[in-house]
Enzyme design. Structure first.
Site, PDB file in Angstrom:
ATOM      1  N   ARG A  77       0.795  -1.220   0.000  1.00 10.98           N
ATOM      2  CA  ARG A  77       0.000   0.000   0.000  1.00 10.98           C
ATOM      3  C   ARG A  77       0.828   1.270   0.000  1.00 10.98           C
ATOM      4  O   ARG A  77       0.619   2.148  -0.817  1.00 10.98           O
ATOM      5  CB  ARG A  77      -0.822   0.058   1.277  1.00 10.98           C
ATOM      6  CG  ARG A  77      -2.273  -0.015   1.104  1.00 10.98           C
ATOM      7  CD  ARG A  77      -2.791  -0.671   2.348  1.00 10.98           C
ATOM      8  NE  ARG A  77      -2.001  -1.850   2.629  1.00 10.98           N
ATOM      9  CZ  ARG A  77      -2.274  -3.028   2.111  1.00 10.98           C
ATOM     10  NH1 ARG A  77      -3.299  -3.206   1.362  1.00 10.98           N
ATOM     11  NH2 ARG A  77      -1.511  -4.071   2.374  1.00 10.98           N
ATOM     12  N   THR A  78       1.734   1.349   0.947  1.00 13.37           N
ATOM     13  CA  THR A  78       2.395   2.634   1.122  1.00 13.37           C
ATOM     14  C   THR A  78       3.216   2.977  -0.127  1.00 13.37           C
ATOM     15  O   THR A  78       3.114   4.067  -0.674  1.00 13.37           O
ATOM     16  CB  THR A  78       3.265   2.631   2.393  1.00 13.37           C
ATOM     17  OG1 THR A  78       2.431   2.243   3.470  1.00 13.37           O
ATOM     18  CG2 THR A  78       3.830   3.996   2.680  1.00 13.37           C
ATOM     19  N   LYS A  81      25.315  -4.155  -0.537  1.00 12.87           N
ATOM     20  CA  LYS A  81      26.785  -4.080  -0.653  1.00 12.87           C
ATOM     21  C   LYS A  81      27.388  -3.361   0.543  1.00 12.87           C
ATOM     22  O   LYS A  81      28.587  -3.131   0.600  1.00 12.87           O
ATOM     23  CB  LYS A  81      27.163  -3.309  -1.922  1.00 12.87           C
ATOM     24  CG  LYS A  81      26.696  -3.938  -3.208  1.00 12.87           C
ATOM     25  CD  LYS A  81      27.202  -3.093  -4.376  1.00 12.87           C
ATOM     26  CE  LYS A  81      26.612  -3.548  -5.682  1.00 12.87           C
ATOM     27  NZ  LYS A  81      26.832  -2.540  -6.747  1.00 12.87           N
ATOM     28  N   ARG A  90      11.140   3.955   3.539  1.00 14.02           N
ATOM     29  CA  ARG A  90      10.733   3.027   4.617  1.00 14.02           C
ATOM     30  C   ARG A  90      11.956   2.210   5.009  1.00 14.02           C
ATOM     31  O   ARG A  90      12.702   1.747   4.137  1.00 14.02           O
ATOM     32  CB  ARG A  90       9.633   2.101   4.127  1.00 14.02           C
ATOM     33  CG  ARG A  90       9.391   0.959   5.095  1.00 14.02           C
ATOM     34  CD  ARG A  90       8.153   0.189   4.791  1.00 14.02           C
ATOM     35  NE  ARG A  90       6.968   0.982   5.086  1.00 14.02           N
ATOM     36  CZ  ARG A  90       5.743   0.469   5.117  1.00 14.02           C
ATOM     37  NH1 ARG A  90       5.548  -0.808   4.859  1.00 14.02           N
ATOM     38  NH2 ARG A  90       4.717   1.222   5.387  1.00 14.02           N
ATOM     39  N   HIS A 119       4.806   6.284  11.587  1.00 14.85           N
ATOM     40  CA  HIS A 119       4.327   6.089  10.220  1.00 14.85           C
ATOM     41  C   HIS A 119       3.426   7.291   9.905  1.00 14.85           C
ATOM     42  O   HIS A 119       2.201   7.157   9.818  1.00 14.85           O
ATOM     43  CB  HIS A 119       3.569   4.766  10.134  1.00 14.85           C
ATOM     44  CG  HIS A 119       3.285   4.303   8.738  1.00 14.85           C
ATOM     45  ND1 HIS A 119       3.433   5.110   7.630  1.00 14.85           N
ATOM     46  CD2 HIS A 119       2.847   3.104   8.279  1.00 14.85           C
ATOM     47  CE1 HIS A 119       3.098   4.424   6.564  1.00 14.85           C
ATOM     48  NE2 HIS A 119       2.742   3.208   6.918  1.00 14.85           N
TER      49      HIS A 119
HETATM   50  C1  NCD Z   1       1.194  -0.561   8.216  1.00 16.60           C
HETATM   51  C2  NCD Z   1       2.699  -0.465   8.450  1.00 16.60           C
HETATM   52  O1  NCD Z   1       3.478  -0.662   7.525  1.00 16.60           O
HETATM   53  O2  NCD Z   1       3.063  -0.167   9.583  1.00 16.60           O
HETATM   54  N1  NCD Z   1       0.878  -0.785   6.881  1.00 16.60           N
HETATM   55  C3  NCD Z   1       0.705   0.256   6.024  1.00 16.60           C
HETATM   56  O3  NCD Z   1       1.592   1.023   5.783  1.00 16.60           O
HETATM   57  N2  NCD Z   1      -0.515   0.442   5.534  1.00 16.60           N
HETATM   58  C4  NCD Z   1       0.537  -1.521   9.106  1.00 16.60           C
HETATM   59  C5  NCD Z   1       1.045  -2.915   9.127  1.00 16.60           C
HETATM   60  O4  NCD Z   1       1.982  -3.295   8.421  1.00 16.60           O
HETATM   61  O5  NCD Z   1       0.476  -3.682   9.902  1.00 16.60           O
END
Ligand code: NCD
Length: 306
Positions: free
Chosen positions: A51-52, A80, A101, A129
């Protein structure tokens, strides 16, 4: 230059403007279809995501921009031994804005210190997040019409769930929010949020173990997945993973207008039989995530007219 590391990097007024912009994008998407022409977004994902990452990419493509990046540490020079600081100095030459991320808490912050382009924290370990929080706030404000005066239940893995940590920090800035923290003993909110944020700000909260006991009072229920990847051993995960399952029986105890949110991905914590209940808004929430990321990209790039 502005980066986004935590939801608190935006004042309440800046946040309101961002959510207004996201609603305008929702209402008039074609007006924004060329806003980022010639601009590039880099998505540096050292940890799995559907999703993200894809919603960031969709957001930039919807704005007429382009995207580049990688979706796992193995396919980048991290394999590396390259440091995040070096990677971002290089990426700054290729792109105009970056979403990162990383499994290590604070890695996007380290990157932002060496970066000449805006960095967005797209999730750092069990820490924060912020763009999921923007998504959650936009969903709540759009569907409930306000961000104050409600009782919200946060249910599941409150220890490792970074979306919960960020959401609490953002919500305490609004009046009259009551938190009900629903988790097994082992997955309670960490002290830095429970004491350092909720208690310190004299916030109204209580802790519950049984979802059935809490659900009747809630205006919003925020379900979360047990974060398998952050457990030290598999047995503990297996013991916890099905602790909560929201099903039709439990939904009968809830208010008629209670909304069910979930950052997704879902595992077993929400039964699929709930998906058609009008109170289940987690797929709408994913759509709001695209609008709010579009608004964020426009704001951080200071694109004309925003
Ligand atoms: C969340 C995350 O990555 O923290 N997911 C997301 O970005 N929608 C929640 C999760 O992974 O449970």
């Amino acid at each position: 230059m502005k980066h986004l590391m935590s939801p608190l990097d935006l004042s309440v007024e800046e946040l309101d403007r961002l959510l207004d912009l996201a609603n305008d994008i929702e209402a008039h998407p074609s007006r924004y279809a060329h806003s980022c022409e010639g601009k590039k977004l880099a998505t540096l994902f050292y940890e799995p995501s559907t999703r993200t990452r894809l919603s960031f990419e969709a957001a930039m493509l919807n704005l007429g921009g382009s995207v580049l990046g990688f979706s796992s540490a193995d396919s980048s020079s991290a394999a590396k031994g390259e440091s995040v600081s070096d990677t971002i100095r290089v990426i700054s030459c290729y792109a105009d804005i970056c979403a990162m991320r990383h499994p290590k808490e604070g890695a996007p912050l380290v990157a932002s210190m060496k970066s000449s382009i805006p960095i967005i924290n797209a999730g750092d370990g069990g820490h924060q997040h912020p763009t999921q929080t923007l998504t959650d706030l936009l969903t709540i404000r759009s569907l409930k019409g306000r961000l104050d005066n409600f009782t919200i239940g946060l249910c599941g893995d409150l220890k490792f769930g970074r979306t919960v940590h960020s959401l609490i920090q953002a919500l305490i800035r609004y009046p009259n929010i009551r938190f009900v923290l629903i988790s097994p003993e082992e997955l309670r909110l960490p002290d830095n949020i429970r004491d350092g944020v909720l208690k310190k700000n004299h916030q109204d909260f209580r802790e519950e173990v049984r979802l059935e006991d809490a659900i009747p009072q809630l205006d919003l229920l925020y379900m979360t997945r047990v974060q398998r990847e952050r457990f030290f051993n598999e047995e503990d995960y297996i013991r916890m993973k099905d602790f909560y399952i929201l099903d039709k029986e439990k939904m009968k105890l809830a208010k008629e207008d209670m909304l069910v949110l979930h950052p997704l991905p879902r595992v077993n914590e929400i039964s699929v039989e709930i998906d058609d209940d009008p109170r289940a808004v987690y797929f709408k929430q994913a759509q709001y995530g695209v609008y709010v990321r579009m608004a964020l990209i426009l704001t951080l790039l200071e694109v004309e007219g925003c």
